[in-house]
Design a protein around this motif. Sequence first.
Motif, PDB file in Angstrom:
ATOM      1  N   PRO A 173      24.007   4.017  25.140  1.00 19.70           N
ATOM      2  CA  PRO A 173      22.630   3.725  25.548  1.00 19.70           C
ATOM      3  C   PRO A 173      21.895   2.961  24.457  1.00 19.70           C
ATOM      4  O   PRO A 173      22.374   2.855  23.332  1.00 19.70           O
ATOM      5  CB  PRO A 173      22.025   5.113  25.747  1.00 19.70           C
ATOM      6  CG  PRO A 173      22.851   6.023  24.901  1.00 19.70           C
ATOM      7  CD  PRO A 173      24.224   5.423  24.817  1.00 19.70           C
ATOM      8  N   GLY A 174      20.742   2.434  24.805  1.00 21.32           N
ATOM      9  CA  GLY A 174      19.888   1.792  23.811  1.00 21.32           C
ATOM     10  C   GLY A 174      20.268   0.356  23.512  1.00 21.32           C
ATOM     11  O   GLY A 174      19.840  -0.204  22.521  1.00 21.32           O
ATOM     12  N   GLN A 175      21.077  -0.250  24.370  1.00 25.63           N
ATOM     13  CA  GLN A 175      21.424  -1.656  24.151  1.00 25.63           C
ATOM     14  C   GLN A 175      20.182  -2.507  24.367  1.00 25.63           C
ATOM     15  O   GLN A 175      19.465  -2.344  25.335  1.00 25.63           O
ATOM     16  CB  GLN A 175      22.516  -2.119  25.128  1.00 25.63           C
ATOM     17  CG  GLN A 175      23.824  -1.401  24.979  1.00 25.63           C
ATOM     18  CD  GLN A 175      24.613  -1.858  23.767  1.00 25.63           C
ATOM     19  OE1 GLN A 175      24.064  -2.478  22.877  1.00 25.63           O
ATOM     20  NE2 GLN A 175      25.888  -1.525  23.731  1.00 25.63           N
ATOM     21  N   ASN A 176      19.966  -3.415  23.455  1.00 24.60           N
ATOM     22  CA  ASN A 176      18.808  -4.280  23.577  1.00 24.60           C
ATOM     23  C   ASN A 176      19.232  -5.695  23.242  1.00 24.60           C
ATOM     24  O   ASN A 176      18.900  -6.230  22.207  1.00 24.60           O
ATOM     25  CB  ASN A 176      17.702  -3.785  22.629  1.00 24.60           C
ATOM     26  CG  ASN A 176      16.477  -4.658  22.722  1.00 24.60           C
ATOM     27  OD1 ASN A 176      16.272  -5.345  23.723  1.00 24.60           O
ATOM     28  ND2 ASN A 176      15.672  -4.679  21.679  1.00 24.60           N
ATOM     29  N   HIS A 177      20.033  -6.255  24.136  1.00 23.14           N
ATOM     30  CA  HIS A 177      20.549  -7.607  23.914  1.00 23.14           C
ATOM     31  C   HIS A 177      20.366  -8.376  25.222  1.00 23.14           C
ATOM     32  O   HIS A 177      20.722  -7.867  26.281  1.00 23.14           O
ATOM     33  CB  HIS A 177      22.025  -7.538  23.520  1.00 23.14           C
ATOM     34  CG  HIS A 177      22.583  -8.860  23.081  1.00 23.14           C
ATOM     35  ND1 HIS A 177      22.843  -9.883  23.963  1.00 23.14           N
ATOM     36  CD2 HIS A 177      22.918  -9.322  21.853  1.00 23.14           C
ATOM     37  CE1 HIS A 177      23.309 -10.918  23.277  1.00 23.14           C
ATOM     38  NE2 HIS A 177      23.368 -10.606  22.002  1.00 23.14           N
ATOM     39  N   PRO A 178      19.814  -9.577  25.142  1.00 23.20           N
ATOM     40  CA  PRO A 178      19.548 -10.323  26.383  1.00 23.20           C
ATOM     41  C   PRO A 178      20.805 -10.575  27.213  1.00 23.20           C
ATOM     42  O   PRO A 178      20.718 -10.787  28.415  1.00 23.20           O
ATOM     43  CB  PRO A 178      18.947 -11.639  25.886  1.00 23.20           C
ATOM     44  CG  PRO A 178      19.250 -11.715  24.426  1.00 23.20           C
ATOM     45  CD  PRO A 178      19.396 -10.310  23.941  1.00 23.20           C
ATOM     46  N   GLY A 179      21.978 -10.534  26.596  1.00 18.49           N
ATOM     47  CA  GLY A 179      23.218 -10.802  27.328  1.00 18.49           C
ATOM     48  C   GLY A 179      23.858  -9.563  27.906  1.00 18.49           C
ATOM     49  O   GLY A 179      24.932  -9.642  28.495  1.00 18.49           O
ATOM     50  N   ILE A 180      23.207  -8.396  27.731  1.00 15.48           N
ATOM     51  CA  ILE A 180      23.813  -7.146  28.197  1.00 15.48           C
ATOM     52  C   ILE A 180      22.841  -6.380  29.091  1.00 15.48           C
ATOM     53  O   ILE A 180      22.064  -5.552  28.623  1.00 15.48           O
ATOM     54  CB  ILE A 180      24.228  -6.254  27.000  1.00 15.48           C
ATOM     55  CG1 ILE A 180      25.155  -7.040  26.073  1.00 15.48           C
ATOM     56  CG2 ILE A 180      24.915  -4.985  27.481  1.00 15.48           C
ATOM     57  CD1 ILE A 180      25.680  -6.234  24.905  1.00 15.48           C
ATOM     58  N   PRO A 181      22.852  -6.657  30.402  1.00 16.40           N
ATOM     59  CA  PRO A 181      21.958  -5.924  31.295  1.00 16.40           C
ATOM     60  C   PRO A 181      22.314  -4.437  31.315  1.00 16.40           C
ATOM     61  O   PRO A 181      23.485  -4.078  31.213  1.00 16.40           O
ATOM     62  CB  PRO A 181      22.205  -6.558  32.670  1.00 16.40           C
ATOM     63  CG  PRO A 181      23.192  -7.644  32.486  1.00 16.40           C
ATOM     64  CD  PRO A 181      23.691  -7.639  31.088  1.00 16.40           C
ATOM     65  N   VAL A 182      21.266  -3.626  31.449  1.00 17.32           N
ATOM     66  CA  VAL A 182      21.431  -2.172  31.423  1.00 17.32           C
ATOM     67  C   VAL A 182      21.062  -1.608  32.790  1.00 17.32           C
ATOM     68  O   VAL A 182      20.111  -2.064  33.424  1.00 17.32           O
ATOM     69  CB  VAL A 182      20.543  -1.573  30.313  1.00 17.32           C
ATOM     70  CG1 VAL A 182      20.494  -0.064  30.399  1.00 17.32           C
ATOM     71  CG2 VAL A 182      21.045  -2.020  28.937  1.00 17.32           C
ATOM     72  N   GLY A 183      21.830  -0.635  33.276  1.00 17.49           N
ATOM     73  CA  GLY A 183      21.585  -0.033  34.588  1.00 17.49           C
ATOM     74  C   GLY A 183      20.583   1.114  34.535  1.00 17.49           C
ATOM     75  O   GLY A 183      20.046   1.437  33.473  1.00 17.49           O
TER      76      GLY A 183
END
Lengths: 546, 303
Positions: A173-183
């Motif tokens: 969790p906690g991904q904050n990258h424009p290339g990695i959408p989070v569900g």
Amino acid sequence: MKTTIYSARKIITMNPNRPETSHVAVRDGRILGTGTLDELAGWGPYDLDERFADKVLMPGLIEGHAHSMEGALWSFTYVGWFDRMDPDGKVWDGVKSVDDVVARLKEAEAALGGEDEPLLGWGLDPIYMDNVRMTRADLDRVSETRPVGVMHASGHILNVNTRGLELAGLLKPGQNHPGIPVGDDGLPTGELKSPEVMMPAGKHVGLDRSFLSSDPGALRNYARLCVRSGVTTSSDLGQQLDDDLLKMFLDVTGAEDYPVCMVAFRINFGLSPKELVDYAASLREQSTDRLELGRIKVIADGSIQGFSARIRWPGYYNGAENGLWYIAPDQLAEIYERALAAGVQVHTHTNGDEATQLAIETMETALRKAPDADHRFTLQHCQLASAAQFRKMARLGMCVNLFANHHFFWGDEHYNLTVGPERALRMNACNTALSEGVPMTIHSDAPVTPLGPLFTAWAAVNRRTASGRIQGAHECISVEQALHAITIGAAVTMKMDDVIGSIEVGKRADFAVLEEDPTQVAPEALKDISVWGTVQGGRIFEAATI
Amino acid sequence: MMDLPVSVIAGYLGAGKTTLVNHLLRHNEGQRLAVLVNEFGELPIDADLIESADDGLISIAGGCVCCAFGSDLIGALTDIRNMSPRPDHVLIEASGVALPASIAASVRLIDGLRSDAVLVLADAEQIRRNARNTYLADTIERQLSQADMLLLTKADLVSKQQLDEVRDWLKGNHPGKRILPVVSGQIPISAALGALPFPARQPSAADTAHSRFESIVLRPDGIVDADALGVALANDPGVDRAKGFVAGDEGMVLLHVVGNRHNTEAASGDHEVGVICIGLKDQLDPARIRGLPDAVRAGRAAE
């Protein structure tokens, strides 16, 4: 000194002095002459070969912008929307839904050994599936134990399953990258956009060096695809050539039965402008009959559908921020100046019209410093060029290779989203390029779209988009112009028109052997013409047995 | 183990990125640096600093290394993270048209790494001209706006008046950003990347060329709110970089400040309290900084 005379139903020569004929004589892999049997008999003893008596011969087709990586992709599972032929000649049906993608991958999965062997699909294009977003849950249906990936047709997005994310260290969790959408669950959906985030997961799903560049098997597979599509000379537009890769190219293309002349361009990555030009110049003398060396490919910007192309005012139709430079303008200038001085030809990828303008202006300045009356620097894709830009290119002695296939595959997308209706009409403006006097060819950019110059010719003649609309009718060209573009036109852009591109005395004996006459079928049927095979350097290659 | 700090060095061609990297390697003050360059084509390391080159990795004096990342930044960063001994700081030298924020975003994907700072170099002679160039304007603007600190390079090559003008221009377009002038490519590593936290290897002798900068060590007594102190230091116009340990409510905390941004992370083990604060000599106000812990406590009490 053996002479073979081939008879054919018709020979389309692309030599205006003798546009059509019935016989062609071949000696030592070169064309001794064309004409009637009587005319050719004057050259002395010959064998008459009538195997092509019911076929139509054209000059061997020339693909001016493709990548031999197309040959590597077929080691992986095709999941694209459109039907596509593999190097064995098997046509894979297009897949039309996520369920179909999963089903096709499951089939491939069943054939794999081990529990953790990776599985990779390629060619997915969700724009034809109402832009559905594939998720890791979809791919978990293929396997929960193996890393599974699907590469999109654009090459700029990779979907992976949960196992793939886990192995890449991205399942947190906690991904904050424009290339990695989070569900909704706070975890990545499995969609990885942009090369830097694709790489860490890509490694685990099989997206390694063999996928990204060429190995001997890929180069041989690519050549088989060439035979199937009538191609006898193909660019490999952008290899990070070094001494090892060069040796591989020399070995593979040097085989007696290698059926294509490859024109391998050194891409600008990894070397300073000086090193790049010096290296390309040093390669020239290593060229062989089946490997042309000593040219440079430069990438100036990104892609229009990826919104990474550099476009001029008023920018993207949907308001997206302007794209990215892939090279600093000053470095482009240095490459042009050094290459002109060294007599090394440069082909430059410019998708957006701002990138095209930069290349044109840089060219004009560089030519003042290092004049060259016959440089034939070529803009590749050059999709958005305006009439003014084509006029300027003509005056500066530049050539163009337009992306006719793109217009079919993504034309609707450009009309609706990227550049809007007006500029979509002028994209890949073949007619304007020709009428303004720019030497022109057209391309597939395989594997981005399938290799097949007759399809590409069809796209330029008809300008239909995937939805069936004719987009930009003014830019349609005639069948004759299109056939010129995929033969002598392409040869001109690679400075090879003294050797290939037409069936005439002195040139290499390169023929595309067709079942039908492209000048007699309906223009809409150009793409459906069957290719029997090729003759390359006087050697005969039948598609059915290649 | 604390997260390994990674700084991005960006800026258009000719801004002095390579000069800066070489200067930091040459005057590393005991820090082991790992330098990542896009491509080896334009080898960025001065020949006399190179000890050996082997299979894509260049060994540099003082335990530093350099390698090229090409198309696999994350792979290269992961390799660096796994090196033993681990470097103290990673520098990524971006290409001239790269946008540093996207590089920093990739750094944040990797466990064990911390995106420390984006340093964007602006050439005092060229930056305004480049920013007016049709093809470059938006790229330069995006680069500058993504900086934690702007390094105004080649400050010695322009007149005092020109330097003031370009600084005012930068301040006007990017209000509040720290701007550090760099003379002859020289800036102390402690100002660019922060000092080594205590206790660490002994720094090498300080470089006299760096006398434009000053550092003081802040040693707050007792427990302090590290985040609040970080905010206060980041807001202090004289402090460009600060780094060190303080005692927090739940144990030792490592505090970093770069420009207007701060960051804290829980520290394991025993550490000496002390935050090294660095800034330009004429702007760093020791008395004001020493008062910050008390001011922070007072502010907290007032809440």
